[in-house]
Design a protein around this motif. Structure first.
Motif, short mmCIF file in Angstrom:
data_model
loop_
_atom_site.label_atom_id
_atom_site.label_comp_id
_atom_site.label_asym_id
_atom_site.label_seq_id
_atom_site.Cartn_x
_atom_site.Cartn_y
_atom_site.Cartn_z
N ARG A 106 61.71 84.60 59.94
CA ARG A 106 63.12 84.63 60.30
C ARG A 106 63.60 86.07 60.26
NH1 ARG A 106 66.79 79.98 57.63
NH2 ARG A 106 68.27 81.29 58.76
N GLU A 156 63.34 90.35 66.37
CA GLU A 156 62.21 90.06 67.25
C GLU A 156 60.96 90.83 66.85
OE1 GLU A 156 61.04 90.08 72.02
OE2 GLU A 156 63.04 90.72 71.38
N HIS A 212 61.07 81.42 66.87
CA HIS A 212 61.64 81.81 68.16
C HIS A 212 61.79 83.32 68.13
CE1 HIS A 212 65.60 81.87 66.08
NE2 HIS A 212 65.88 82.80 66.97
N LYS A 216 63.81 85.28 70.28
CA LYS A 216 65.18 85.72 70.49
C LYS A 216 65.97 84.59 71.13
CE LYS A 216 63.77 88.02 74.80
NZ LYS A 216 63.76 89.29 75.55
N GLY A 217 67.28 84.78 71.21
CA GLY A 217 68.15 83.77 71.79
C GLY A 217 68.89 84.30 73.00
N CYS A 268 71.70 83.82 67.01
CA CYS A 268 70.75 83.50 68.07
C CYS A 268 71.24 82.42 69.02
CB CYS A 268 69.40 83.09 67.47
SG CYS A 268 69.47 81.63 66.41
N ASN A 269 72.23 81.61 68.64
CA ASN A 269 72.69 80.56 69.54
C ASN A 269 74.00 80.92 70.24
OD1 ASN A 269 74.55 80.24 67.48
ND2 ASN A 269 73.68 78.31 66.73
N GLU A 288 69.21 89.74 74.91
CA GLU A 288 69.97 89.17 73.79
C GLU A 288 70.84 90.29 73.22
OE1 GLU A 288 69.10 86.51 69.81
OE2 GLU A 288 67.77 88.19 70.23
N LEU A 300 73.57 90.18 71.14
CA LEU A 300 74.02 90.04 69.75
C LEU A 300 75.29 90.83 69.50
CD1 LEU A 300 70.56 90.26 67.96
CD2 LEU A 300 71.86 88.19 68.52
N SER A 333 65.48 82.37 76.99
CA SER A 333 64.42 82.34 75.99
C SER A 333 64.12 80.92 75.53
CB SER A 333 64.82 83.20 74.79
OG SER A 333 66.00 82.69 74.19
N HIS A 361 66.04 78.62 74.30
CA HIS A 361 66.64 78.37 72.99
C HIS A 361 67.78 77.35 73.08
CE1 HIS A 361 68.82 79.20 69.24
NE2 HIS A 361 67.82 79.97 68.82
#
Length: 424
Positions: A207, A210, A227, A229-230, A260-261, A319, A321, A345, A347
């Protein structure tokens, strides 16, 4: 790497494996007793935890970490109380171990039973958030798995204090202390050793950023659930309710942009782009979101006098962020599906539409771990799914996919009962 460090990590893994065999048959009552005790110890230890955390924060500030990074490291009484409540919620969840998945009887009388069982030993590799130490440990414990925790150097003192509470809680319930262990060093070589101990460790869950996740995936000799990346999309269909589309897009992007979501990409159907895109853009601008546009969306926003900037090609797979959203106009539902399958990705991806047939086509055609119809991508979360805490979100295609709770930390085995049958 020193022989002493390699021996230390190997011994941790060996003891975790032995503990996992005990934990696999531990009663639900014993596991819940440990969790209940931990939920008591956390708030009772607030002063000691904050003192340990202060050492990490002082080092973080001296190292030049950003304000946002320091906030993620910070423990306070409110966050400790919230963590304790999460522990109580996990204790209240049904125990997945021993759950019957299937039962069949063969023509020769053999009874074949498929039961949910723990994976065994799970290594958790993570970075800066202290709540991850507790969330991951309690999910592993409730699902009958031994856990080896390797947190980031930025939170080492806090993690050490939290791990001591976990040890106390295990002892209180009569469970093996080695069921949850923290690797007591920040030396990167310890991680390198852990990733090669597939004789004892059955799964690794990384966790963090990336680069960390790719390092773990590239170097582990045991399965990795992950995962990278998101890159999450919201597609506004031509039959979308405008007010709903505005609420969902703003929430998916701006409610908490550095997770990430959160949505990073917006697709708007060509048939409604002229009318709807300016409305969405104004609502996003009110939340300080920067829009990076393709040519079609740029022309629409220019006519409406709304600030934007041309997107670079890489923006459509990035991503961010951050309060940045890439925007494209798409000619059709099928093109939107193809774009998401190419650029996301896999996700969390959403469609906003009143057209049930279009929604069904999107939900079936988008090849992502979680797909949404008329809801924000921000709901891709174990707590929001009713799983209690989550150990992470997986975009893998074997075993676990999406938010990983107790059941996703289990495998299964077949239990066969016969009456003397022989194979001819």
């Amino acid at each position: 790497m020193s022989a002493d460090l390699e021996s230390l990590v190997t011994d941790i893994a060996r003891r975790a494996r032995a503990a996992s065999l005990v934990l696999a048959t531990a009663s639900t009552a014993a596991k819940n007793a440990a969790l209940a005790r931990l939920a008591e110890l956390l708030p009772a230890s607030t002063a000691a935890l904050i003192e340990a955390n202060a050492r990490d924060l002082a080092e973080a500030k001296a190292s030049g970490l950003t304000t946002a990074q320091i906030d993620r490291l910070t423990l306070n009484a409110q966050r400790i109380a919230k963590t304790a409540e999460g522990v109580r919620q996990v204790a209240a969840l049904p125990d997945p171990v021993g759950e019957e998945l299937e039962r069949t009887v063969r023509p020769n009388g053999l009874e074949i039973l498929k039961l949910r069982v723990p994976i065994g030993v799970i290594g958790i590799i993570y970075e800066a958030r202290p709540n991850v130490t507790i969330d991951c440990a309690v999910l592993c414990l409730k699902s009958g798995n031994a856990a080896i925790l390797r947190g980031g150097k930025e939170i080492f003192h806090t993690n050490t204090a939290l791990a001591a509470l976990l040890t106390q809680a295990l002892a209180f319930a009569g469970l093996p202390a080695d069921a949850v262990q923290l690797i007591p060093t920040t030396d990167r070589a310890a991680l390198n050793t852990l990733l090669k101990l597939d004789a004892y460790v059955h799964c690794i869950i990384p966790r963090g950023g990336e680069s960390l996740i790719r390092f773990v995936a590239d170097n582990a000799t045991m399965p990795v659930i992950k995962h990278f990346k998101g890159v999450c999309f919201v597609y506004v269909d031509r039959d979308a309710d405008p007010a709903m589309a505005e609420r969902i897009v703003v929430n998916a992007k701006a409610q908490r942009p550095a997770v990430c979501n959160a949505a990073e990409q917006l697709l708007v159907h060509r048939d409604v782009a002229d009318a709807l895109l300016p409305r969405l853009a104004r609502a996003l601008a009110d939340r300080k979101v920067e829009l990076r546009t393709d040519d079609a969306s740029a022309a629409i926003l220019a006519r409406a006098g709304i600030a934007h900037r041309p997107a670079a090609p890489a923006d459509f797979t990035t991503e961010f962020l951050d309060l940045i959203l890439a925007v494209r106009v798409t000619p059709s539902l099928e093109d939107a599906i193809a774009t998401i399958n190419r650029d996301s990705s896999a996700h969390s991806d959403a469609i906003v539409t009143r057209d049930a047939a279009a929604a069904r086509r999107f939900l079936a055609g988008v090849d992502s771990a979680t797909v949404f119809w008329n809801a924000s991508t921000r709901f891709n979360d174990g707590f929001e799914f009713g799983l209690g805490a989550e150990i992470g979100i997986s975009t893998d295609r074997l075993h676990a996919r999406g938010p990983m709770g107790l059941r996703e930390l289990c495998s299964y085995k077949y239990v066969i009962t016969g009456s003397g049958q022989l194979r001819e």
